[in-house]
Design a protein around this motif. Structure first.
Motif, PDB file in Angstrom:
ATOM      1  N   TRP A  94       1.757   1.118  -3.315  1.00 28.74           N
ATOM      2  CA  TRP A  94       2.547   1.335  -2.099  1.00 28.74           C
ATOM      3  C   TRP A  94       2.240   2.706  -1.512  1.00 28.74           C
ATOM      4  O   TRP A  94       2.094   2.838  -0.293  1.00 28.74           O
ATOM      5  N   LEU A  95       2.119   3.728  -2.349  1.00 28.87           N
ATOM      6  CA  LEU A  95       1.788   5.074  -1.865  1.00 28.87           C
ATOM      7  C   LEU A  95       0.381   5.124  -1.264  1.00 28.87           C
ATOM      8  O   LEU A  95       0.150   5.794  -0.257  1.00 28.87           O
ATOM      9  N   ARG A  96      -0.564   4.402  -1.872  1.00 30.08           N
ATOM     10  CA  ARG A  96      -1.917   4.334  -1.316  1.00 30.08           C
ATOM     11  C   ARG A  96      -1.876   3.658   0.059  1.00 30.08           C
ATOM     12  O   ARG A  96      -2.494   4.122   1.011  1.00 30.08           O
ATOM     13  N   GLU A  97      -1.144   2.574   0.154  1.00 33.01           N
ATOM     14  CA  GLU A  97      -1.009   1.868   1.428  1.00 33.01           C
ATOM     15  C   GLU A  97      -0.384   2.780   2.480  1.00 33.01           C
ATOM     16  O   GLU A  97      -0.857   2.851   3.618  1.00 33.01           O
ATOM     17  N   LEU A  98       0.666   3.479   2.107  1.00 34.19           N
ATOM     18  CA  LEU A  98       1.346   4.383   3.029  1.00 34.19           C
ATOM     19  C   LEU A  98       0.409   5.510   3.485  1.00 34.19           C
ATOM     20  O   LEU A  98       0.377   5.869   4.663  1.00 34.19           O
ATOM     21  N   THR A  99      -0.394   6.041   2.573  1.00 33.42           N
ATOM     22  CA  THR A  99      -1.343   7.101   2.910  1.00 33.42           C
ATOM     23  C   THR A  99      -2.418   6.588   3.867  1.00 33.42           C
ATOM     24  O   THR A  99      -2.736   7.241   4.871  1.00 33.42           O
ATOM     25  N   GLN A 100      -2.979   5.431   3.570  1.00 33.24           N
ATOM     26  CA  GLN A 100      -4.002   4.868   4.447  1.00 33.24           C
ATOM     27  C   GLN A 100      -3.411   4.538   5.820  1.00 33.24           C
ATOM     28  O   GLN A 100      -4.029   4.816   6.854  1.00 33.24           O
ATOM     29  N   GLY A 105      -0.926   6.021   7.161  1.00 30.22           N
ATOM     30  CA  GLY A 105      -0.696   7.308   7.802  1.00 30.22           C
ATOM     31  C   GLY A 105      -1.962   7.907   8.402  1.00 30.22           C
ATOM     32  O   GLY A 105      -1.935   8.471   9.500  1.00 30.22           O
ATOM     33  N   LEU A 106      -3.075   7.783   7.695  1.00 32.77           N
ATOM     34  CA  LEU A 106      -4.341   8.300   8.219  1.00 32.77           C
ATOM     35  C   LEU A 106      -4.794   7.524   9.457  1.00 32.77           C
ATOM     36  O   LEU A 106      -5.229   8.119  10.446  1.00 32.77           O
ATOM     37  N   ASN A 124      -6.756  -0.798  10.356  1.00 26.30           N
ATOM     38  CA  ASN A 124      -5.793  -1.308   9.378  1.00 26.30           C
ATOM     39  C   ASN A 124      -6.278  -2.589   8.725  1.00 26.30           C
ATOM     40  O   ASN A 124      -6.146  -2.774   7.519  1.00 26.30           O
ATOM     41  N   THR A 163      -6.845  -0.372   5.466  1.00 33.52           N
ATOM     42  CA  THR A 163      -5.520  -0.270   4.851  1.00 33.52           C
ATOM     43  C   THR A 163      -5.086  -1.565   4.169  1.00 33.52           C
ATOM     44  O   THR A 163      -4.622  -1.558   3.039  1.00 33.52           O
TER      45      THR A 163
END
Length: 147
Positions: free
Chosen positions: A7-13, A15-16, A63, A67
């Motif tokens: 989930w954090l990886r998804e959120l970071t991607q 966000g980028l 995305n 993402t």
């Protein structure tokens, strides 16, 4: 723990991609609205619709291919329609913020336009889009091959 990291990886991607879309959107808006030629000067909502449309196309490609590449659906047309719907919701949030600033608060300068559209509107629209993408748009299984 693996779910949290995913989930954090998804959120970071997300966000980028969003940060790049923000640069495209706000840069084009300011160029159209307040730039040297001021092609759409005095028409902030039109300038925002044009810039948001360009940023949305970029966001869709980034995305889908980065993402959420493991969560895409077999029906790219249905996914694209849901993505467009999510972005329309985000754009409507930004449009409301611009209309409120111009017609209720009667603030019409470049600073007011940018704060209403790209601080308040973008933040609210981004939160809406993140949850809509995660729970509605990109919900395919990890085995679906991108189209």
């Amino acid at each position: 723990m693996d779910r949290l990291l995913a989930w954090l990886r998804e959120l970071t991607q997300f966000g980028l991609v969003g940060a790049l879309a923000f640069i495209i959107d706000s840069g084009m808006f300011n160029l159209l609205q307040h730039g040297p030629t001021g092609v759409l000067a005095g028409h902030p909502n039109t300038a925002n619709l044009v810039s948001a449309a360009v940023a949305t196309v970029f966001s869709w490609v980034a995305n889908r291919s980065w993402t959420y590449r493991g969560r895409t659906r077999e029906s790219m047309a249905r996914e694209a329609a849901l993505f467009a719907f999510a972005n329309a919701g985000g754009i409507l949030i930004t449009q409301f913020c611009l209309l409120f600033t111009h017609h209720i608060l009667e603030l019409t300068g470049p600073l007011a336009d940018n704060v209403s559209a790209y601080v308040v509107g973008f933040a609210l629209g981004t939160a809406f889009r993140f949850f809509f993408y995660h729970y509605v748009v990109f919900t395919g299984d990890g085995d679906a091959a991108p189209n």
